[in-house]
Design an enzyme around this catalytic site. Structure first.
Site, PDB file in Angstrom:
ATOM      1  N   GLU A   1       0.810  -1.214   0.000  1.00 39.55           N
ATOM      2  CA  GLU A   1       0.000   0.000   0.000  1.00 39.55           C
ATOM      3  C   GLU A   1       0.853   1.278   0.000  1.00 39.55           C
ATOM      4  O   GLU A   1       0.573   2.222  -0.735  1.00 39.55           O
ATOM      5  CB  GLU A   1      -0.918  -0.027   1.233  1.00 39.55           C
ATOM      6  CG  GLU A   1      -1.759   1.206   1.442  1.00 39.55           C
ATOM      7  CD  GLU A   1      -2.979   1.248   0.517  1.00 39.55           C
ATOM      8  OE1 GLU A   1      -3.111   0.307  -0.291  1.00 39.55           O
ATOM      9  OE2 GLU A   1      -3.759   2.204   0.601  1.00 39.55           O
ATOM     10  N   ASP A   2       1.909   1.276   0.803  1.00 37.68           N
ATOM     11  CA  ASP A   2       2.629   2.532   1.034  1.00 37.68           C
ATOM     12  C   ASP A   2       3.962   2.663   0.299  1.00 37.68           C
ATOM     13  O   ASP A   2       4.524   3.747   0.241  1.00 37.68           O
ATOM     14  CB  ASP A   2       2.899   2.725   2.540  1.00 37.68           C
ATOM     15  CG  ASP A   2       1.608   2.898   3.312  1.00 37.68           C
ATOM     16  OD1 ASP A   2       0.582   3.193   2.665  1.00 37.68           O
ATOM     17  OD2 ASP A   2       1.622   2.731   4.540  1.00 37.68           O
TER      18      ASP A   2
END
Ligand code: MN
Length: 739
Positions: A80-81
């Site tokens: 996600e990051d």
């Protein structure tokens, strides 16, 4: 609040159960990787991002998760990051780890932080994604726990939506998995943000009088310790105050006063064996007065999330109320970490997530239902479907048993139909009736926890349209609908008639009657009410279309033809029985309405101590020179006597207009107008009261009333108990001896 832990502390927790050095290589590799990739990222709190990842991994280690799960926990935000995809991760680690991280990422994306009104479809996907692999749920719970612990750094609006989602989705899942340690903390944190004023109010209520409560807790604790020590029972004992959320629920959702919460304080006793548990219970009930109706045996009947413990609530010598939980060490671990305790990582045993998943599904059958329902894509109305599903999962708190003792969990409001389908689809399809606690119950009967349900089936019948209005669970409703829609597709009328004829003849055969006789019977217009339809052809068609059940028709014929016969039999039986009683009664008559067989002309009197009333179980005590005294069988004075006892019974023809004295005691949490209401209650029940004495313990506001009333029999006394018990603040109603 929680101090942030470092990598060393994570390893220290792992050392408790992981010894294989390879395991640490994997965890170290994941840690190095996240330190590098998340290096320039920070949490809202201003701390380096890895703090969050280590906290998540620590929680997983506290649940004794395997190294793969811990590594996935460290890596859970990397896709996600950090702009890394599943494939890269699989190459660097394993496809298993990559897969876990991907599943967690998908859920994070689904999470509806920005939407105040949750969308059913999103909820649905969230459950399904998690249900595929239990490890994904646990990682997500650990993630949410740390996010909740650091929620104060978020803007107000996000605090509210995250806390709401936590309470609506994550705490029920933690509850259903039995991970109470996480569940309780999530609940308390949610309420802190959702209802800050009420939260503060509860915190300050707990603080007030805390010293008094602590002293009382210490006193009871040391008394129990002495009892257990004297009886050489191994124990660990600890005291606790109820969680803030559970107090919140009692006060604001059930509208109770803080002082009315029974089990504000709880003592937990951990001992060695199951037998020890029951021994401890025995000693405690012997030493303290238990509050009736509060004893629960979750050892014999575990909760569906596998929770086991004995619960009882007692009144201490200083008249405080305590809940006592008694369990073994193993049961305690299951209670704190839930199913995690059952699939704790075991080294040197080849770990197979599929096997684990299957084992868990078998242990928690609701979990299996969830997966099987999500596999079924026939439902196109996502909202209805989700509503039913969330009801099934979140409100499943009625625990009912089959006659063989299998526990079935159902949502509140469930009926015997839901029960039958939960046992087996075929049982549902063929059910014709239900016995609840050995008596016949209508299909609309609402089941309660502890009910024993026995489903009666007949394979010639099927579900009917109106079951759709009765059943509550999505599972039952789906199956009934499927069945009915198949029926509609069925056949033309000729085929229906043929099939109806067939079903009818099978039903007749099963009943043991003769087909020709039954047909003749139905053709007779005298019995048109049983035939229902104009002629036999129409009836057969109706049976064929399953509008009526052949079994029902046959049962009615049976009942009608046997009626005369059975009536005659029953009359004879009743006559016989009453003759016997008359014979008995004449053997020893007296005006007290007591029968003692074989004892004539003997003085009989009622014992003053326990004051028996008609309907009580009684026994005669032969006193020297005073004839026979009648006591209640459970009179404390009779417990040691064995030899001078004689069987006694109430005369069934006793004069019900006679009034008898009964001594009762009420224990209440005191409040204004309490005495008034007790007196009103008795007056309205037309109960004559001889005296009432009350006293209040100022320290804890527990009021005790001793009341002498007159009643005609035990049934009436039970009604009085019921009425008194319904008065707000009444904790217990008991029958006591004279003194
Ligand atoms: Mn996270």
């Amino acid at each position: 609040m929680h101090r942030n832990r470092g990598y060393d502390e994570l390893i220290a927790i792992c050392r408790g159960y992981l010894t294989n050095p390879q395991n640490y290589e994997l965890i170290q590799k994941a840690y190095d990787y996240i330190c590098d990739k998340h290096a320039n990222q920070f949490r809202k709190s201003g701390e380096p991002y890895r703090v969050h990842l280590i906290e998540v991994a620590c929680t997983l280690a506290e649940l004794h998760s395997g190294p793969v799960t811990i590594a996935a926990g460290l890596l859970h935000d990397i896709i996600e990051d950090c702009d890394i995809d599943e494939e890269q991760l699989a190459k660097l680690f394993t496809s298993e780890i990559a897969h876990l991280v991907m599943a967690v990422t998908k859920i994070t994306k689904l999470s509806s932080f920005d939407i105040i009104d949750y969308q059913a479809e999103n909820h649905r996907k969230l459950f399904i994604a998690m249900a595929r692999d239990i490890r994904v749920i646990v990682i997500k719970l650990a993630d949410r726990l740390h996010n909740m612990r650091t929620l104060n750094f978020m803007p107000k609006e996000k605090q509210l939506s995250i806390a709401k989602e936590t309470l609506e989705i994550y705490t029920p899942i933690a509850h259903r998995l039995g991970i109470y340690a996480i569940k309780t903390e999530l609940e308390d944190l949610s309420i802190k943000y959702l209802e800050p004023e009420k939260y503060e109010n509860i915190v300050s209520l707990i603080k007030s009088n805390q010293n008094l409560r602590n002293e009382s807790m210490k006193r009871i604790q040391s008394r129990i310790e002495k009892i257990l020590f004297d009886n050489q029972i191994p124990y660990e004992i600890s005291g606790r105050v109820k969680s803030i959320y559970s107090i919140y629920k009692k006060m604001y959702l059930k509208d109770k006063n803080f002082n009315e919460i029974y089990d504000l304080q709880a003592l937990r006793i951990i001992t060695h064996t199951k037998t020890n548990c029951y021994e401890v219970l025995g000693y405690i009930h012997d030493a303290f007065r238990p509050i009736p109706g509060r004893f629960k045996d979750y050892i014999a009947m575990p909760k569906p999330n596998l929770y086991q413990s004995l619960h009882t609530t007692i009144i201490s010598d200083d008249r405080n109320i305590f809940e006592i939980q008694i369990r073994t060490k193993e049961m305690d671990e299951t209670a704190e970490t839930g199913i995690a305790a059952h699939w704790r990582y075991k080294e040197n045993i080849a770990y197979d997530p599929k096997v684990e998943q299957k084992e868990i599904e078998e242990k928690l059958h609701w979990f299996k239902d969830l997966i099987s329902i999500s596999d079924d894509d026939s439902s196109n109305n996502a909202k209805d479907y989700m509503e039913a599903l969330t009801r099934d999962i979140f409100e499943a708190n009625v625990y009912v048993m089959t006659p063989k003792g299998r526990v079935i969990d159902l949502p509140n409001g469930a009926t015997p139909i839901d029960f039958a389908y939960k046992v087996h689809t075929q049982v549902g399809h063929t059910m014709i009736g239900a016995m609840v606690n050995s008596s016949i119950a209508p299909l609309t009967h609402i089941l309660k926890t502890g009910d024993i349900v026995d489903i009666k089936t007949n394979k010639n019948t099927g579900p009917s349209e109106d079951w759709l209005k009765i059943a509550k669970t999505s599972y039952a409703l789906n199956h009934i609908r499927k069945y009915l829609s198949k029926q509609l597709l069925l056949i033309n009328k000729d085929e229906a008639i043929a099939s109806g004829k067939e079903l009818f003849s099978i039903a007749v055969k099963e009943d043991g009657m003769i087909l020709q006789d039954c047909i003749k019977f139905l053709e007779d217009d005298k019995y048109k009410n049983i035939r229902i339809y104009e002629n036999m052809q129409e009836l057969y068609a109706a049976i064929g279309y399953r509008h009526v059940s052949a079994g029902n028709i046959v049962a009615k014929i049976h009942a009608e033809t046997k009626l005369q016969e059975r009536l005659a039999e029953r009359t004879a039986e009743i006559l016989n029985r009453s003759k016997k009683t008359i014979n008995k009664a004449t053997s020893a008559e007296n005006n007290l309405g007591i029968i003692i067989e074989g004892l004539d002309n003997c003085a009989i009197s009622m014992a003053q101590c326990c004051a028996p009333i008609p309907g009580d179980e009684i026994i005669g005590f032969i006193s020297k020179g005073l004839g026979v005294k009648i006591h209640r069988t459970n009179c404390p004075n009779m417990q040691q006597e064995k030899r001078r006892l004689i069987a006694a019974q109430w005369d069934p023809h006793i004069d019900n207009s006679l009034q008898h004295i009964a001594y009762i005691q009420l224990t209440c949490s005191d409040r204004p107008n309490l005495l008034m209401e007790i007196i009103n209650c008795l007056t309205q029940g037309k109960i004559s009261m001889q005296s009432i004495n009350g006293r209040v313990n100022e320290k804890n506001s527990i009021a005790t009333f001793n009341i002498i009333i007159k009643v005609s029999n035990a049934d009436q006394l039970r009604n009085v108990f019921y009425m008194l018990d319904n008065i707000t603040g009444v904790l217990s109603v008991e029958r006591i001896s004279k003194n």
